[in-house]
Design a protein around this motif. Structure first.
Motif, PDB file in Angstrom:
ATOM      1  N   LYS A 170       0.841  -1.210   0.000  1.00 50.75           N
ATOM      2  CA  LYS A 170       0.000   0.000   0.000  1.00 50.75           C
ATOM      3  C   LYS A 170       0.877   1.262   0.000  1.00 50.75           C
ATOM      4  O   LYS A 170       1.795   1.383   0.797  1.00 50.75           O
ATOM      5  CB  LYS A 170      -0.920   0.006   1.215  1.00 50.75           C
ATOM      6  N   VAL A 171       0.563   2.172  -0.908  1.00 53.82           N
ATOM      7  CA  VAL A 171       1.288   3.451  -1.013  1.00 53.82           C
ATOM      8  C   VAL A 171       0.315   4.588  -0.677  1.00 53.82           C
ATOM      9  O   VAL A 171      -0.752   4.703  -1.299  1.00 53.82           O
ATOM     10  CB  VAL A 171       1.872   3.653  -2.423  1.00 53.82           C
ATOM     11  N   ASN A 172       0.667   5.387   0.305  1.00 56.66           N
ATOM     12  CA  ASN A 172      -0.200   6.521   0.702  1.00 56.66           C
ATOM     13  C   ASN A 172       0.087   7.783  -0.110  1.00 56.66           C
ATOM     14  O   ASN A 172      -0.799   8.590  -0.347  1.00 56.66           O
ATOM     15  CB  ASN A 172      -0.026   6.828   2.192  1.00 56.66           C
ATOM     16  N   ASN A 173       1.319   7.948  -0.528  1.00 54.19           N
ATOM     17  CA  ASN A 173       1.711   9.150  -1.259  1.00 54.19           C
ATOM     18  C   ASN A 173       2.641   8.748  -2.391  1.00 54.19           C
ATOM     19  O   ASN A 173       3.693   8.140  -2.155  1.00 54.19           O
ATOM     20  CB  ASN A 173       2.423  10.123  -0.315  1.00 54.19           C
ATOM     21  N   PRO A 174       2.291   9.080  -3.638  1.00 53.74           N
ATOM     22  CA  PRO A 174       3.152   8.701  -4.778  1.00 53.74           C
ATOM     23  C   PRO A 174       4.579   9.193  -4.629  1.00 53.74           C
ATOM     24  O   PRO A 174       5.505   8.563  -5.145  1.00 53.74           O
ATOM     25  CB  PRO A 174       2.459   9.366  -5.971  1.00 53.74           C
TER      26      PRO A 174
END
Length: 583
Positions: A510-514
């Protein structure tokens, strides 16, 4: 009694008798001389007026013989004209003292003249009488007027209108009415104003009895105010209101009249009870609005001068008394005008077309733009759809850029018509204000005065042939990160071609901010996972590179100069591509 007086003045009667006998022998003559001598002695009282004879001139003084045992002297200055003093001439003098320190009697001609003058005035005049005298000098509170004796003319009683400098009256003869005589103080107060008011009142009554509405009368401008001018008609002041001075525009009455000007005016109204008269100057000439429709028919072209500028338009004078309004909307076919001053200045001569006349309200609507051909009537013929134009970027908005095609004609280059494949967030990403660019005319709306322009239409739509041929789902492609959003990153895949690397396709984790995974300027190898020609979208994936290679980013050292996330390859700008390969 007579002997007592002689004794008081050290005169011996026997001596007098002997002198008389030696001069005359007649008893009658003797008695006559004695009587005259006794009379002279009897009048030698301080404060009495004596008759004296000029004996001689001594320096700045005149020697006077009054029949007393010693002479007196009077300064030459006490004579009105010292050059006319004659030896042997009789004068009246006032006895101020019997003997002074020098042994001479003290005399005053000036005081004697004042007493005699006062006596003559009292005998001749009473309060209310009219007198004439010459103004001699200015004193505190007013002027001194000589009429044999000095009388007081207060400053407030000089004229109906308070004079600016009362010194101007010095040397002039004035006629006044006596207001008050104070015999005790020997003081007289007079008024010139009273006579002027009486004369004006007399003339006023005569004027009111003969003037009539419509008459032309001569008058003199007596006062000027912001709202008009007061004209003296000869005993009565009439008001010439500023609105009745001219058929034309007047900012202040001083533009037309000056104080003391002689003018001819028309009687407009009379209120005899209040003694008020309304005057007119413009009414002497015909109202120019009477023939306005014949002189300036609707549709005619005329020239006029700009005389006033307001936020909503400019007033143009066609002739004296005739002004029309050029509304801001009637100044230009094409220019966007914020204020009329952008187009005209006060004093400018302009050509206008008469649009409308309201004779009752005395209003004329004018147009400047109607004197020229409306460029929008030929815009479709001049710039048909598909025409390539060159213009300057005049302004930028959030939704596009306005391009100046020609003077006053702008076209809108919408943000959606700037690029075939690139997602444009703001026009400034493609063009800058002041840039000279080439564009294509997409459409022309003459009624709404709009021209739609396109920039991307200068080249073929890559989605028609280039993109379908060049990109297939599953292909691995290289691209540079050009933009980061909260939902992913945009990559430039070629000139004008852009793909979206969604946040969900950055990593298996999971990535919250590119920005935690990629940065603007990074060169990436990604896999094409979706092509949508209708939506003009290319979907990219970084994590699909892991599935294809079966490798993990955990096998790489953190100290390595390359960055690999779960097997996806990230090549930093300036790095060697070989050095970034995964073993």
């Amino acid at each position: 009694m007579d002997r007592d007086i002689l004794k008081e003045y050290n005169v011996n009667l026997a001596d007098i008798e002997r002198e008389v006998e030696a001069i005359v022998g007649s008893e009658d003559t003797k008695k006559k001389i004695e009587s005259t001598y006794y009379d002279s002695i009897q009048n030698f009282e301080v404060g009495s007026v004596l008759k004296g004879r000029i004996l001689s001139a001594l320096g700045d003084n005149i020697v006077i013989d009054c029949g007393y045992k010693s002479e007196g002297m009077i300064p030459k200055l006490e004579f009105d004209d010292p050059s006319e003093i004659k030896i042997g001439e009789d004068v009246e003098v006032l006895l101020e003292a019997v003997e002074d320190d020098s042994g001479l009697i003290k005399l005053s001609k000036r005081k004697a003249d004042r007493i005699r003058g006062w006596e003559r005035v009292i005998a001749k005049y009473k309060e209310g009488d009219i007198i004439t005298g010459r103004v001699t000098r200015k004193i505190k509170g007013g002027l001194l007027v000589d009429m044999g004796v000095p009388i007081f003319l207060p400053a407030s009683q000089i004229d109906v209108k308070p004079p600016g400098d009362i010194s101007q009256y010095i040397g002039q003869e004035v006629t006044c009415r006596i207001l008050k005589i104070d015999e005790t103080r020997q003081n007289i107060v007079v008024s010139r104003r009273k006579l002027i008011e009486e004369d004006r009142d007399k003339k006023k009554q005569g004027l009111l009895s003969e003037i009539a509405i419509g008459q032309i009368r001569k008058g003199v401008v007596k006062n000027i105010a912001d709202f008009g001018a007061f004209i003296d008609l000869g005993g009565l002041d009439g008001l010439l209101h500023i609105t009745d001075m001219s058929w034309g525009r007047i900012s202040h009455p001083s533009e037309v009249l000056a104080i003391d000007d002689e003018v001819e005016v028309m009687i407009l109204d009379i209120d005899k009870e209040k003694e008020k008269v309304a005057l007119g100057l413009k009414q002497k000439s015909p109202n120019p609005w009477l023939l306005i429709e014949e002189k300036y028919p609707v549709g005619s072209k005329v020239k006029g001068q700009v005389v006033n500028i307001m936020s909503y338009g400019a007033f143009v004078k066609l002739e004296t008394g005739i002004e029309g309004l050029v509304h801001i909307s009637e100044m230009s076919w094409t220019r966007r005008i914020n204020h009329p001053s952008e187009m005209v200045a006060i004093g400018d001569m302009v050509e206008v077309v008469v649009l409308k006349i309201d004779k009752e309200k005395e209003e004329i609507s004018l147009s400047m733009k109607q004197t020229e051909v409306n460029p929008w009537t030929v815009i479709e013929e001049k710039y048909p759809a598909g025409t390539r134009i060159k213009g300057r970027v005049r302004n930028l908005t959030n939704y596009g850029a306005f391009i100046e095609i020609e003077e006053g004609v702008d076209g809108l280059l919408h943000i959606s018509d700037m690029s075939w494949a690139k997602k444009v967030g703001h026009p400034s990403e493609i063009v800058k204000k002041g840039d000279k660019i080439e564009a294509v005319v997409l459409s022309v709306d003459r009624e709404k005065k709009r021209v739609a322009l396109g920039l991307k239409q200068l080249s073929d739509d890559p989605w028609v042939k280039e993109i379908p041929e060049k990109f297939k789902v599953g292909d691995v492609v290289s691209g540079k990160v050009t933009k980061l959003t909260n939902f992913g990153a945009f990559l430039e895949l070629g000139k004008g071609i852009e793909g979206l690397l969604h946040i969900s396709e950055l990593s298996n984790e999971k990535v919250n901010n590119p920005a935690d995974v990629v940065n603007i300027g990074d060169d990436l190898e990604v896999r094409v996972i979706r092509i949508e020609p209708e939506a003009r979208k290319i979907g990219l994936s970084l994590k699909k590179m892991i599935d294809a290679e079966g490798k993990s980013a955990a096998s790489l050292s953190n100290e390595d100069s390359q960055k690999q996330i779960n097997g996806g390859t990230v090549i930093r700008e300036g790095q060697d591509s070989d050095a970034a390969s995964v073993s």
